[in-house]
Design a protein around this motif. Structure first.
Motif, PDB file in Angstrom:
ATOM      1  N   GLU A 122       0.838  -1.192   0.000  1.00  0.00           N
ATOM      2  CA  GLU A 122       0.000   0.000   0.000  1.00  0.00           C
ATOM      3  C   GLU A 122       0.877   1.247   0.000  1.00  0.00           C
ATOM      4  O   GLU A 122       1.877   1.312   0.709  1.00  0.00           O
ATOM      5  CB  GLU A 122      -0.910   0.006   1.226  1.00  0.00           C
ATOM      6  CG  GLU A 122      -1.922  -1.114   1.250  1.00  0.00           C
ATOM      7  CD  GLU A 122      -2.960  -1.000   0.152  1.00  0.00           C
ATOM      8  OE1 GLU A 122      -3.211   0.144  -0.302  1.00  0.00           O
ATOM      9  OE2 GLU A 122      -3.496  -2.040  -0.268  1.00  0.00           O
ATOM     10  N   GLN A 125      -0.284   4.449   4.647  1.00  0.00           N
ATOM     11  CA  GLN A 125      -0.647   3.722   5.851  1.00  0.00           C
ATOM     12  C   GLN A 125      -1.421   4.645   6.778  1.00  0.00           C
ATOM     13  O   GLN A 125      -1.252   5.879   6.712  1.00  0.00           O
ATOM     14  CB  GLN A 125       0.613   3.225   6.574  1.00  0.00           C
ATOM     15  CG  GLN A 125       1.458   2.258   5.759  1.00  0.00           C
ATOM     16  CD  GLN A 125       2.756   1.928   6.451  1.00  0.00           C
ATOM     17  OE1 GLN A 125       3.145   2.611   7.402  1.00  0.00           O
ATOM     18  NE2 GLN A 125       3.433   0.905   5.969  1.00  0.00           N
ATOM     19  N   GLY A 200       4.317   2.107  -3.989  1.00  0.00           N
ATOM     20  CA  GLY A 200       3.357   1.015  -4.146  1.00  0.00           C
ATOM     21  C   GLY A 200       3.998  -0.341  -4.327  1.00  0.00           C
ATOM     22  O   GLY A 200       3.298  -1.351  -4.461  1.00  0.00           O
TER      23      GLY A 200
END
Length: 362
Positions: A122, A125, A200
């Motif tokens: 991700e 966060q 990413g």
């Protein structure tokens, strides 16, 4: 070897040294019982043979290994010392197969994420400072406030208290208000991933982003060697010998260990004690001397002694043991079994009497 007359002379001399006298000589007033003891070890060398397929990554020089055709027919000298542990590794003739590995160059595609060399993650966060609850006291990260413009300034203090946030506040990135947003995420409610820096994805830890890993089969050498390995192992096994097992009191054997001179015996054809030992212990020795499965060598180290138990009529409560020694025969006196039980009974009675007296006093 001791004789009856020599034994009786030794017992009589022992009694006289104690200052005691005998009414008659011992020759007709004593009972002689001979006992034989055998102790020691039988050390055997037990051989086992086996074969197995071996594989070694990379080039391997096996030219220095002994070569065999049939593992069962391979001959090696008998061990000089059966107590020594020995293992010999060999190579079956014609079994060496050295070849290039199917990987070609010692590398294969990384199994993680189809060899891309990257692991997806991700980009952002949750903010650890505000935990997504009070990222902005006015808009809560939405970018617009539910309060009217005139109410914003008046309500600022109360909102800060209601938000439960006692830390410093900064300008919100979403709604633009001052002193209302979390200083870490500035009202966004999330922060950039520190691992991938918001990209990413991050390099695969297995291949370091290269997409290739070392081939385990060949250990990265691009070659392998296969062969059939034969192993001959010689393992020592020791059997303790203590004969006879029943029939001789434990403490009588202890006396023999302490006072007797034991004579070594190998039970070979030229051993002068072989006939005596075979006569005394033939049935018990037979299973001990029988060759064991896969036994190829042995070492027998035994010691033999013959001693005498003498009972004298004038001393019914004593037993005299006579052991061979390097000088004169060794005489050791012990209470007879009957006297031993009498002593045990007296001691037991005294203990019971003491218990009763203690109870009466208490």
């Amino acid at each position: 070897m001791l004789g009856d007359e020599e034994v009786l002379e030794a017992v009589q001399g022992y009694i006289e040294e104690r200052g005691e006298s005998l009414a008659e000589t011992l020759s007709g007033a004593s009972a002689i019982t001979w006992h034989s003891l055998l102790k020691g070890q039988i050390v055997r060398s037990i051989e086992s043979r086996s074969e197995e397929k071996r594989l070694q990554p990379g080039p391997l020089d096996l030219s220095g290994h002994p070569v065999y055709d049939t593992i069962g027919d391979y001959q090696i000298p008998r061990p000089r010392d059966p107590a020594e542990q020995r293992t010999r590794k060999m190579v079956r003739r014609g079994s060496i197969d050295e070849r290039s590995c199917a990987c070609g160059n010692g590398e294969v595609r990384c199994p993680r994420f189809e060899g891309e060399g990257k692991i997806r993650c991700e980009q952002h966060q949750p903010c650890g400072s505000c935990r997504n609850s009070t990222c902005c006291l006015l808009c809560d990260g939405a970018g617009r406030s539910a309060l009217k413009p005139a109410e914003t300034q008046a309500a600022g203090g109360s909102l800060q208290k209601a938000g439960g946030d006692t830390g410093d506040r900064t300008r919100c990135y979403e709604c633009g208000e001052s002193d209302v947003a979390c200083v870490t995420c500035r009202g966004r409610g999330r922060v950039q991933c520190t691992t991938c820096q918001g990209d990413g994805s991050r390099p695969c830890p297995d291949c370091a982003g290269d997409g290739k890993v070392t081939h385990e089969h060949c250990a990265g050498t691009g070659r392998t060697v296969e062969w059939t390995e034969g192993t001959i192992t010689r393992t020592p096994r020791t059997d303790e010998v203590k004969l006879p097992e029943p029939g001789v009191l434990y403490w009588a054997r202890r006396l023999a260990d302490q006072h007797a001179t034991w004579t070594p015996t190998t039970l070979t054809d030229d051993d002068p004690l072989r006939a005596c030992v075979q006569k005394d212990f033939a049935s018990a020795l037979k299973p001990l001397l029988r060759p064991q499965h896969q036994e190829i060598a042995r070492r027998t180290k035994l010691e033999y002694v013959r001693f005498v138990k003498v009972a004298v009529d004038e001393h019914p409560h004593r037993i005299y043991y006579v052991f061979p020694s390097r000088g004169l025969p060794k005489v050791v006196m012990r209470p007879s079994p009957k006297r031993t039980w009498q002593i045990v009974g007296i001691v037991t009675g005294l203990l019971l009497l003491l218990v009763l007296i203690n109870r009466f006093i208490a």
